[in-house]
Write a protein that holds these residues in place. Structure first.
Motif, PDB file in Angstrom:
ATOM      1  N   GLU A  45      -9.269  26.778 -45.575  1.00 29.80           N
ATOM      2  CA  GLU A  45      -9.407  25.712 -46.406  1.00 29.80           C
ATOM      3  C   GLU A  45     -10.812  25.350 -46.537  1.00 29.80           C
ATOM      4  O   GLU A  45     -11.327  25.089 -47.533  1.00 29.80           O
ATOM      5  N   ARG A  46     -11.579  25.712 -45.538  1.00 27.15           N
ATOM      6  CA  ARG A  46     -13.069  25.403 -45.378  1.00 27.15           C
ATOM      7  C   ARG A  46     -13.886  26.625 -45.399  1.00 27.15           C
ATOM      8  O   ARG A  46     -13.461  27.400 -44.486  1.00 27.15           O
ATOM      9  N   TYR A  47     -15.032  26.539 -46.109  1.00 27.83           N
ATOM     10  CA  TYR A  47     -15.860  27.708 -46.052  1.00 27.83           C
ATOM     11  C   TYR A  47     -16.372  27.952 -44.448  1.00 27.83           C
ATOM     12  O   TYR A  47     -16.331  29.240 -43.957  1.00 27.83           O
ATOM     13  N   ALA A  48     -16.753  27.021 -43.818  1.00 29.70           N
ATOM     14  CA  ALA A  48     -17.351  27.112 -42.310  1.00 29.70           C
ATOM     15  C   ALA A  48     -16.238  27.376 -41.399  1.00 29.70           C
ATOM     16  O   ALA A  48     -16.374  28.307 -40.611  1.00 29.70           O
ATOM     17  N   THR A  49     -14.892  27.138 -41.539  1.00 22.82           N
ATOM     18  CA  THR A  49     -13.659  27.753 -40.837  1.00 22.82           C
ATOM     19  C   THR A  49     -13.673  29.074 -41.028  1.00 22.82           C
ATOM     20  O   THR A  49     -13.288  29.946 -40.108  1.00 22.82           O
ATOM     21  N   CYS A  50     -13.754  29.791 -42.232  1.00 22.90           N
ATOM     22  CA  CYS A  50     -13.677  30.949 -42.618  1.00 22.90           C
ATOM     23  C   CYS A  50     -14.838  31.726 -41.736  1.00 22.90           C
ATOM     24  O   CYS A  50     -14.470  32.718 -41.201  1.00 22.90           O
ATOM     25  N   GLN A  51     -16.057  31.266 -41.808  1.00 23.55           N
ATOM     26  CA  GLN A  51     -17.112  31.803 -41.159  1.00 23.55           C
ATOM     27  C   GLN A  51     -16.658  31.930 -39.555  1.00 23.55           C
ATOM     28  O   GLN A  51     -17.063  33.063 -38.996  1.00 23.55           O
ATOM     29  N   ASN A  52     -16.193  30.881 -38.947  1.00 23.57           N
ATOM     30  CA  ASN A  52     -16.016  31.028 -37.666  1.00 23.57           C
ATOM     31  C   ASN A  52     -14.770  31.719 -37.279  1.00 23.57           C
ATOM     32  O   ASN A  52     -14.815  32.573 -36.209  1.00 23.57           O
ATOM     33  N   ALA A  53     -14.067  31.879 -38.137  1.00 24.24           N
ATOM     34  CA  ALA A  53     -12.895  32.829 -37.878  1.00 24.24           C
ATOM     35  C   ALA A  53     -13.339  34.334 -37.865  1.00 24.24           C
ATOM     36  O   ALA A  53     -12.727  35.246 -37.332  1.00 24.24           O
ATOM     37  N   PHE A  54     -14.387  34.791 -38.763  1.00 28.67           N
ATOM     38  CA  PHE A  54     -15.115  36.065 -38.832  1.00 28.67           C
ATOM     39  C   PHE A  54     -15.674  35.943 -37.442  1.00 28.67           C
ATOM     40  O   PHE A  54     -15.603  37.213 -36.851  1.00 28.67           O
ATOM     41  N   ARG A  55     -16.265  35.085 -37.072  1.00 32.70           N
ATOM     42  CA  ARG A  55     -17.082  35.352 -35.567  1.00 32.70           C
ATOM     43  C   ARG A  55     -16.051  35.759 -34.600  1.00 32.70           C
ATOM     44  O   ARG A  55     -16.389  36.537 -33.915  1.00 32.70           O
ATOM     45  N   ARG A  56     -15.165  34.847 -34.651  1.00 31.22           N
ATOM     46  CA  ARG A  56     -14.130  35.118 -33.485  1.00 31.22           C
ATOM     47  C   ARG A  56     -13.366  36.783 -33.709  1.00 31.22           C
ATOM     48  O   ARG A  56     -12.961  37.335 -32.779  1.00 31.22           O
ATOM     49  N   PHE A  57     -13.121  36.999 -34.884  1.00 26.78           N
ATOM     50  CA  PHE A  57     -12.697  38.239 -34.902  1.00 26.78           C
ATOM     51  C   PHE A  57     -13.741  39.428 -34.716  1.00 26.78           C
ATOM     52  O   PHE A  57     -13.361  40.362 -33.790  1.00 26.78           O
ATOM     53  N   VAL A  58     -14.828  39.352 -34.793  1.00 24.19           N
ATOM     54  CA  VAL A  58     -15.910  40.105 -34.230  1.00 24.19           C
ATOM     55  C   VAL A  58     -15.836  40.315 -32.757  1.00 24.19           C
ATOM     56  O   VAL A  58     -16.085  41.299 -32.178  1.00 24.19           O
ATOM     57  N   VAL A  59     -15.815  39.286 -32.146  1.00 24.62           N
ATOM     58  CA  VAL A  59     -15.743  39.016 -30.547  1.00 24.62           C
ATOM     59  C   VAL A  59     -14.570  39.559 -29.981  1.00 24.62           C
ATOM     60  O   VAL A  59     -14.663  40.378 -29.213  1.00 24.62           O
ATOM     61  N   LEU A  60     -13.304  39.158 -30.774  1.00 24.17           N
ATOM     62  CA  LEU A  60     -12.226  39.891 -30.248  1.00 24.17           C
ATOM     63  C   LEU A  60     -12.219  41.427 -30.479  1.00 24.17           C
ATOM     64  O   LEU A  60     -11.764  42.291 -29.729  1.00 24.17           O
TER      65      LEU A  60
END
Length: 111
Positions: A69-84
């Motif tokens: 829903e939010r741009y910032a949430t999408c950014q955080n999801a990408f960061r979590r993907f990279v860590v995972l």
């Protein structure tokens, strides 16, 4: 790719001829996790944001499995993907396989 809780966090629109090719593609992505950059964009039909890692072809290499829903949430999801992704262990890859012969869609009797 799934998170430890079982939620799908990323998908690829690419198709692979063999499981070995898919494993090699994932291993290459995993090895370069630290250098990945995403393009965050609106979804085509609907409301929300998705992250996309551009590929060498017309298809994205990987993208988020859902819209946020939010741009910032999408950014955080990408960061979590990279860590995972970076935490994934290296895999013992099978030797390269030759593509199997194409199976005809019709039976010999024409049906």
């Amino acid at each position: 790719m799934k998170a430890p809780n079982g939620r799908v966090v990323a998908i690829t629109p690419a198709t692979f001829d063999t499981p070995g090719e898919a494993e090699r593609g994932f291993d290459g992505l995993r090895a370069g996790a630290a250098e990945l950059t995403a393009r965050i964009t609106h979804v085509r039909d609907g409301i929300g944001w998705i992250w996309v890692i551009p590929g060498s072809r017309t298809l994205p290499e990987v993208r988020s499995s859902r819209a946020y829903e939010r741009y910032a949430t999408c950014q955080n999801a990408f960061r979590r993907f990279v860590v995972l992704l970076a935490k994934q262990p290296a895999r013992e890859l099978p030797p390269r396989e030759l593509p199997s012969k194409t199976v005809p869609l019709r039976r010999p009797d024409g049906r």
